[in-house]
Design an enzyme around this catalytic site. Structure first.
Site, PDB file in Angstrom:
ATOM      1  N   PRO A  41      -6.471  -0.315   7.024  1.00 18.10           N
ATOM      2  CA  PRO A  41      -7.204  -0.864   6.258  1.00 18.10           C
ATOM      3  C   PRO A  41      -5.862  -1.069   5.180  1.00 18.10           C
ATOM      4  O   PRO A  41      -4.648  -0.436   4.670  1.00 18.10           O
ATOM      5  CB  PRO A  41      -7.807  -0.164   5.439  1.00 18.10           C
ATOM      6  CG  PRO A  41      -8.381   1.405   6.073  1.00 18.10           C
ATOM      7  CD  PRO A  41      -7.814   1.573   7.605  1.00 18.10           C
ATOM      8  N   ASN A  42      -6.092  -2.319   4.590  1.00 21.52           N
ATOM      9  CA  ASN A  42      -4.432  -3.640   4.584  1.00 21.52           C
ATOM     10  C   ASN A  42      -3.830  -3.237   4.471  1.00 21.52           C
ATOM     11  O   ASN A  42      -2.762  -3.798   3.706  1.00 21.52           O
ATOM     12  CB  ASN A  42      -4.918  -2.396   2.610  1.00 21.52           C
ATOM     13  CG  ASN A  42      -5.904  -2.365   1.572  1.00 21.52           C
ATOM     14  OD1 ASN A  42      -6.569  -3.179   1.506  1.00 21.52           O
ATOM     15  ND2 ASN A  42      -6.677  -1.109   1.014  1.00 21.52           N
TER      16      ASN A  42
ATOM     17  N   ARG B  92       2.506  -7.822  -0.588  1.00 17.11           N
ATOM     18  CA  ARG B  92       2.044  -7.805  -1.549  1.00 17.11           C
ATOM     19  C   ARG B  92       2.907  -6.202  -1.837  1.00 17.11           C
ATOM     20  O   ARG B  92       3.235  -5.965  -1.010  1.00 17.11           O
ATOM     21  CB  ARG B  92       0.806  -6.742  -1.939  1.00 17.11           C
ATOM     22  CG  ARG B  92      -0.309  -8.378  -2.021  1.00 17.11           C
ATOM     23  CD  ARG B  92      -0.512  -8.866  -2.998  1.00 17.11           C
ATOM     24  NE  ARG B  92      -1.541  -9.819  -3.138  1.00 17.11           N
ATOM     25  CZ  ARG B  92      -1.270 -11.232  -2.254  1.00 17.11           C
ATOM     26  NH1 ARG B  92      -0.313 -11.490  -2.373  1.00 17.11           N
ATOM     27  NH2 ARG B  92      -1.911 -11.836  -2.233  1.00 17.11           N
TER      28      ARG B  92
ATOM     29  N   TYR C 133       6.454  -1.065   0.077  1.00 16.36           N
ATOM     30  CA  TYR C 133       6.020  -1.447   1.275  1.00 16.36           C
ATOM     31  C   TYR C 133       7.164  -2.177   2.055  1.00 16.36           C
ATOM     32  O   TYR C 133       7.318  -2.010   3.318  1.00 16.36           O
ATOM     33  CB  TYR C 133       4.787  -1.988   1.768  1.00 16.36           C
ATOM     34  CG  TYR C 133       3.513  -0.575   1.085  1.00 16.36           C
ATOM     35  CD1 TYR C 133       3.153   0.511   1.728  1.00 16.36           C
ATOM     36  CD2 TYR C 133       2.633  -1.476   0.074  1.00 16.36           C
ATOM     37  CE1 TYR C 133       2.253   1.482   0.759  1.00 16.36           C
ATOM     38  CE2 TYR C 133       1.958  -0.323  -0.079  1.00 16.36           C
ATOM     39  CZ  TYR C 133       2.549   0.979  -0.151  1.00 16.36           C
ATOM     40  OH  TYR C 133       1.237   1.902  -0.538  1.00 16.36           O
TER      41      TYR C 133
ATOM     42  N   ASN D 250      -0.891   4.238  11.814  1.00 17.09           N
ATOM     43  CA  ASN D 250      -0.450   4.289  10.558  1.00 17.09           C
ATOM     44  C   ASN D 250      -2.125   3.919  10.238  1.00 17.09           C
ATOM     45  O   ASN D 250      -2.715   2.709   9.694  1.00 17.09           O
ATOM     46  CB  ASN D 250      -0.288   3.015   9.748  1.00 17.09           C
ATOM     47  CG  ASN D 250       0.575   3.260   8.557  1.00 17.09           C
ATOM     48  OD1 ASN D 250       0.178   3.591   7.792  1.00 17.09           O
ATOM     49  ND2 ASN D 250       1.490   2.506   7.738  1.00 17.09           N
TER      50      ASN D 250
ATOM     51  N   ALA E  14      -4.612   4.607   4.189  1.00 19.09           N
ATOM     52  CA  ALA E  14      -5.284   5.433   3.147  1.00 19.09           C
ATOM     53  C   ALA E  14      -6.794   6.557   4.090  1.00 19.09           C
ATOM     54  O   ALA E  14      -6.897   7.295   3.560  1.00 19.09           O
ATOM     55  CB  ALA E  14      -6.864   4.920   2.383  1.00 19.09           C
TER      56      ALA E  14
ATOM     57  N   GLU F 190       2.510   9.728  14.364  1.00 21.76           N
ATOM     58  CA  GLU F 190       2.008   9.164  12.486  1.00 21.76           C
ATOM     59  C   GLU F 190       3.169   8.319  11.936  1.00 21.76           C
ATOM     60  O   GLU F 190       3.622   8.805  11.851  1.00 21.76           O
ATOM     61  CB  GLU F 190       1.139   9.940  11.878  1.00 21.76           C
ATOM     62  CG  GLU F 190       0.606   9.610  11.043  1.00 21.76           C
ATOM     63  CD  GLU F 190      -0.462  10.334   9.825  1.00 21.76           C
ATOM     64  OE1 GLU F 190      -0.415  12.141  10.445  1.00 21.76           O
ATOM     65  OE2 GLU F 190      -0.545  10.872   8.572  1.00 21.76           O
TER      66      GLU F 190
ATOM     67  N   HIS G 140       4.002   6.806   8.372  1.00 21.97           N
ATOM     68  CA  HIS G 140       3.324   5.784   6.973  1.00 21.97           C
ATOM     69  C   HIS G 140       5.174   5.333   6.767  1.00 21.97           C
ATOM     70  O   HIS G 140       5.962   6.076   6.236  1.00 21.97           O
ATOM     71  CB  HIS G 140       3.441   7.070   5.514  1.00 21.97           C
ATOM     72  CG  HIS G 140       2.093   7.651   6.225  1.00 21.97           C
ATOM     73  ND1 HIS G 140       1.036   7.231   5.734  1.00 21.97           N
ATOM     74  CD2 HIS G 140       1.586   8.567   6.918  1.00 21.97           C
ATOM     75  CE1 HIS G 140      -0.191   7.699   6.548  1.00 21.97           C
ATOM     76  NE2 HIS G 140       0.657   9.282   6.577  1.00 21.97           N
TER      77      HIS G 140
ATOM     78  N   ARG H 243       3.953  11.127  -3.619  1.00 19.75           N
ATOM     79  CA  ARG H 243       3.298   9.953  -4.122  1.00 19.75           C
ATOM     80  C   ARG H 243       2.476  11.199  -4.474  1.00 19.75           C
ATOM     81  O   ARG H 243       2.588  12.254  -5.032  1.00 19.75           O
ATOM     82  CB  ARG H 243       3.011   9.072  -3.327  1.00 19.75           C
ATOM     83  CG  ARG H 243       4.158   7.958  -2.876  1.00 19.75           C
ATOM     84  CD  ARG H 243       3.739   6.858  -1.622  1.00 19.75           C
ATOM     85  NE  ARG H 243       2.376   5.733  -2.543  1.00 19.75           N
ATOM     86  CZ  ARG H 243       1.610   5.017  -2.264  1.00 19.75           C
ATOM     87  NH1 ARG H 243       2.196   5.029  -1.408  1.00 19.75           N
ATOM     88  NH2 ARG H 243       1.303   4.294  -2.736  1.00 19.75           N
TER      89      ARG H 243
END
Ligand code: CA2
Length: 151
Positions: free
Chosen positions: A11-12, A19, A24, A75, A78, A99, A101, A108
């Site tokens: 998601p996103n 953004r 990112y 990835n 969330a 995986e 990120h 974070r």
């Protein structure tokens, strides 16, 4: 054996490069698809990059990869931190899983430090920006090359 490497995004991640570039970066998923494809093609593989905001889509695509995927770069965004269902689906996939990120999740908020998907992943890359996807594809290719044929 199939020659497709799935690059799945949660998601996103469609907002990548559009953004929060301070977190990112400015590269988009299209850029990621291009750079991963160059790396894969050199070894006779192809990239199938997908993104969904739906957990069900991601699970269905992991199931699909059981038939059509040589390896998975994922990835989960969330869902990394929440989804036992995605972890379970990956447990049923037999090939290599890396995986990725884009940000360093360990630098974070505390809730991002834990990932269910890491319990299945053969390797985890975090904080290397979108280059992490390229490194993950390279590693999948290396694992596949070193894999002994069954029998
Ligand atoms: O660093 C990563 O790649 C993340 O998987 C990104 C996820 C976040 O929930 C993870 O904790 C770490 C998604 C972040 C929000 O989506 C955006 C993605 C790109 C640009 C803007 C927002």
């Amino acid at each position: 054996m199939t020659n497709t490497i799935y690059v799945l995004n949660g998601p996103n991640m469609n907002l990548l490069g559009k953004r929060q570039p301070e977190l990112y970066g400015s590269k988009t998923l299209k850029d990621v698809e291009k750079s991963c494809s160059v790396i894969a093609l050199e070894k006779g593989f192809k990239i199938d990059l997908r993104q969904s905001n739906s957990e069900a889509d991601l699970i269905d695509w992991i199931h699909e990869a059981r038939e059509d995927g040589a390896g998975i770069v994922i990835n989960p965004a969330a869902y990394s931190h929440t989804s036992i269902a995605i972890m379970d689906a990956l447990m049923a996939f037999e090939g290599p899983v890396i995986e990725v990120h884009v940000s360093n999740i360990h630098k974070r908020e505390k809730f991002r430090h834990q990932s269910y998907v890491s319990l299945r992943a053969d390797g985890v890359i975090a904080g290397l920006g979108v280059s992490g996807y390229d490194f993950a594809v390279m590693k999948i290719l290396e694992i596949l090359k070193n894999k002994k044929p069954a029998g």
